[in-house]
Enzyme design. Structure first.
Site, PDB file in Angstrom:
ATOM      1  N   GLU A 149       0.807  -1.205   0.000  1.00  0.00           N
ATOM      2  CA  GLU A 149       0.000   0.000   0.000  1.00  0.00           C
ATOM      3  C   GLU A 149       0.848   1.265   0.000  1.00  0.00           C
ATOM      4  O   GLU A 149       1.967   1.278   0.504  1.00  0.00           O
ATOM      5  CB  GLU A 149      -0.911  -0.001   1.234  1.00  0.00           C
ATOM      6  CG  GLU A 149      -1.912  -1.148   1.170  1.00  0.00           C
ATOM      7  CD  GLU A 149      -2.831  -1.241   2.377  1.00  0.00           C
ATOM      8  OE1 GLU A 149      -3.969  -1.667   2.187  1.00  0.00           O
ATOM      9  OE2 GLU A 149      -2.427  -0.894   3.493  1.00  0.00           O
ATOM     10  N   CYS A 189       3.235   8.438   1.156  1.00  0.00           N
ATOM     11  CA  CYS A 189       3.901   7.460   2.021  1.00  0.00           C
ATOM     12  C   CYS A 189       3.963   6.146   1.254  1.00  0.00           C
ATOM     13  O   CYS A 189       2.929   5.620   0.847  1.00  0.00           O
ATOM     14  CB  CYS A 189       3.069   7.337   3.296  1.00  0.00           C
ATOM     15  SG  CYS A 189       3.626   6.042   4.394  1.00  0.00           S
ATOM     16  N   CYS A 223       7.232  -7.316   6.683  1.00  0.00           N
ATOM     17  CA  CYS A 223       8.444  -6.851   7.354  1.00  0.00           C
ATOM     18  C   CYS A 223       8.898  -7.943   8.301  1.00  0.00           C
ATOM     19  O   CYS A 223       8.079  -8.557   8.993  1.00  0.00           O
ATOM     20  CB  CYS A 223       8.178  -5.555   8.130  1.00  0.00           C
ATOM     21  SG  CYS A 223       9.673  -4.890   8.921  1.00  0.00           S
ATOM     22  N   CYS A 238       7.963  -5.661  15.032  1.00  0.00           N
ATOM     23  CA  CYS A 238       7.692  -4.762  16.160  1.00  0.00           C
ATOM     24  C   CYS A 238       6.310  -5.117  16.714  1.00  0.00           C
ATOM     25  O   CYS A 238       5.383  -5.399  15.948  1.00  0.00           O
ATOM     26  CB  CYS A 238       7.741  -3.304  15.711  1.00  0.00           C
ATOM     27  SG  CYS A 238       9.363  -2.855  15.071  1.00  0.00           S
ATOM     28  N   CYS A 298       2.942  -3.269  15.433  1.00  0.00           N
ATOM     29  CA  CYS A 298       2.819  -2.908  14.017  1.00  0.00           C
ATOM     30  C   CYS A 298       2.091  -3.985  13.215  1.00  0.00           C
ATOM     31  O   CYS A 298       2.444  -5.162  13.260  1.00  0.00           O
ATOM     32  CB  CYS A 298       4.205  -2.672  13.436  1.00  0.00           C
ATOM     33  SG  CYS A 298       4.201  -2.417  11.656  1.00  0.00           S
ATOM     34  N   GLU A 300      10.701  -2.260   6.124  1.00  0.00           N
ATOM     35  CA  GLU A 300      11.828  -1.517   6.678  1.00  0.00           C
ATOM     36  C   GLU A 300      12.741  -1.133   5.498  1.00  0.00           C
ATOM     37  O   GLU A 300      13.419  -1.994   4.927  1.00  0.00           O
ATOM     38  CB  GLU A 300      12.563  -2.405   7.700  1.00  0.00           C
ATOM     39  CG  GLU A 300      13.922  -1.914   8.133  1.00  0.00           C
ATOM     40  CD  GLU A 300      13.953  -0.473   8.638  1.00  0.00           C
ATOM     41  OE1 GLU A 300      13.164  -0.112   9.521  1.00  0.00           O
ATOM     42  OE2 GLU A 300      14.792   0.295   8.139  1.00  0.00           O
ATOM     43  N   LEU A 328      11.859   5.439  17.575  1.00  0.00           N
ATOM     44  CA  LEU A 328      12.475   5.217  18.886  1.00  0.00           C
ATOM     45  C   LEU A 328      11.548   4.397  19.803  1.00  0.00           C
ATOM     46  O   LEU A 328      11.917   3.320  20.251  1.00  0.00           O
ATOM     47  CB  LEU A 328      12.809   6.576  19.499  1.00  0.00           C
ATOM     48  CG  LEU A 328      13.967   6.637  20.472  1.00  0.00           C
ATOM     49  CD1 LEU A 328      15.247   6.103  19.856  1.00  0.00           C
ATOM     50  CD2 LEU A 328      14.185   8.079  20.941  1.00  0.00           C
ATOM     51  N   ASN A 342      -2.202   3.386  16.553  1.00  0.00           N
ATOM     52  CA  ASN A 342      -3.359   3.065  15.721  1.00  0.00           C
ATOM     53  C   ASN A 342      -3.671   1.583  15.843  1.00  0.00           C
ATOM     54  O   ASN A 342      -2.848   0.749  15.472  1.00  0.00           O
ATOM     55  CB  ASN A 342      -3.074   3.414  14.254  1.00  0.00           C
ATOM     56  CG  ASN A 342      -3.029   4.915  14.067  1.00  0.00           C
ATOM     57  OD1 ASN A 342      -3.931   5.631  14.482  1.00  0.00           O
ATOM     58  ND2 ASN A 342      -1.947   5.409  13.483  1.00  0.00           N
ATOM     59  N   CYS A 371      -0.736   5.398  10.243  1.00  0.00           N
ATOM     60  CA  CYS A 371       0.557   4.752  10.507  1.00  0.00           C
ATOM     61  C   CYS A 371       0.356   3.393  11.150  1.00  0.00           C
ATOM     62  O   CYS A 371      -0.399   3.263  12.111  1.00  0.00           O
ATOM     63  CB  CYS A 371       1.373   5.562  11.502  1.00  0.00           C
ATOM     64  SG  CYS A 371       1.681   7.206  10.983  1.00  0.00           S
TER      65      CYS A 371
END
Ligand code: SAH
Ligand code: SF4
Length: 371
Positions: free
Chosen positions: A90, A103, A110, A114, A117, A168, A222, A298, A341
């Site tokens: 996307e 974006c 990925c 994380c 995510c 990433e 971070l 989100n 995000c």
């Protein structure tokens, strides 16, 4: 057959040289491709017929296939690209008064996993090619009318690009570097380095290479003020802990087009959003010129975390500001179409063992206009 959308200027010149063509011809075709958005060799009117025929025999111009295009209530637009093999990625266009930000994604899935995510939870399939990365720009510029209306070229429809979609970017470094060079090339997209941002979860050796080979604006995810917490939220921290990451940020700044690094910090209720965390962050980053961008978490289907309340986020921002750090709270855009995000999910044929504990990807149907 080669796909000319995979080539930056240097690769174009080398390819044309191999076929006994002069560098200025390479530049002309490059301009047709990216400046004019042309994909039909026969419409490249100032290219001699003989060369057009020669190109048709050895090259194609194939962007990723745009399969869906959805508009959110706030004007945010999400584009879904089928990149084959059951994978879809996307891109999101975010219009604002003074700019238009696209974006884009760099990987199908990925591998870094994380914990907060949605892309990470889908596992990893493969790196995107240059044509697939830069092709998101090519296709969305077409969809937004940016090629049709050349009068907009000064006030570009897409004025900024952020590599903050799925994947990433620095784990797909070679293709990302080539795509970046095209974004900056005046014969292609001509964006300034300050208007192209790479966001990374912190792959330290690749941050150094980005600095040496194609420095653009840098955002670092971070999300935690100490290694104990960051190890849990961003597992790559176990390999490149905070002290190592922050030294890389300092090195980056010696060549960066902006004189600060942006630290992204997702605000997760009861996890990393206490006043004490803000104070710890100020100590951690005291030697680095930086700005903080707080991203309200989100949610996505199956996620266990909750978003910090608006007042807690405001309080956190105020503490950072009082400590002398410019801090903004990211507006949540496009969340009614899962375009915010960390919500980008596309469709990923997972090649890691993660699928078993994964949320099923969004179905392609029902995603709006299918072309
Ligand atoms: N892999 C890169 C770029 C893609 S993620 C990186 O991690 O930086 C882009 C940004 O969205 C990152 O800052 C990421 O941490 C953030 N993000 C991921 N999941 C999120 C979620 N559920 N809510 C809010 N932000 C999220
Ligand atoms: Fe990958 Fe970035 Fe998501 Fe982490 S936040 S899993 S690095 S896309």
């Amino acid at each position: 057959m080669v796909n000319l959308l995979d080539f930056d200027a240097a690769a174009f010149t080398a390819f044309f040289a191999d076929h006994c063509e002069k560098p200025f011809r390479a530049r002309q075709v490059l301009r047709w491709l990216h400046h004019a958005g042309e994909h039909d060799f026969d419409r490249m009117t100032d290219i001699a017929r003989g060369l057009r025929e020669k190109l048709k025999a050895v090259a194609v111009i194939v962007p990723p296939k745009l399969v869906a295009d959805r508009l959110a209530g706030d004007g945010t637009r999400k584009f879904l690209f089928d990149v084959g093999g059951g994978n879809a990625v996307e891109a999101v266009f975010i219009p604002e008064d003074d700019r238009g930000t696209l974006c884009i994604s760099t990987q199908a899935g990925c591998a870094l996993d994380c914990s907060f995510c949605s892309t990470g939870k889908q596992g990893f399939s493969r790196n995107l090619t240059v044509a697939e990365i830069v092709g998101q720009l090519w296709q969305t510029r077409h969809a937004l009318g940016g090629y049709r209306d050349q009068s907009q070229s000064n006030e570009r429809v897409i004025s900024n690009v952020v590599l903050m979609g799925m994947g990433e970017p620095l784990a797909n470094l070679a293709n990302t570097l080539t795509a970046l060079r095209l974004m900056l090339d005046d014969n292609a997209y001509g964006l300034s380095r300050r208007r192209v941002t790479v966001s990374t979860s912190g792959l330290v050796p690749a941050i150094d290479r980005l600095r040496d080979e194609c420095p653009v604006a840098l955002a670092v995810s971070l999300h935690a003020p100490n290694d104990r917490l960051r190890d849990q939220l961003v597992p790559i921290n176990r390999k490149y802990p905070l002290a190592t990451l922050l030294s890389a940020c300092q090195r980056y700044l010696t060549k960066a087009p902006r004189d600060f690094v942006t630290f992204e910090y997702v605000m997760i209720d009861g996890v990393n959003d206490a006043p004490e965390h803000a104070r710890e962050l100020l100590t951690l980053t005291r030697r680095i010129p930086c700005k903080f961008n707080l991203i309200p978490f989100n949610p996505f289907p199956g996620s266990a975390y909750r978003r910090s309340s608006a007042s807690r986020t405001r309080q956190f921002a105020d503490l950072l500001i009082a400590g002398g750090v410019v801090t903004t709270i990211r507006k949540t855009r496009g969340d009614d179409i899962a375009a915010a995000c960390g919500q980008l999910a596309g469709q990923v044929q997972d090649k890691t063992a993660r699928r078993g504990r994964t949320i099923w990807p969004l179905a392609l149907e029902g995603q709006g206009v299918v072309r």
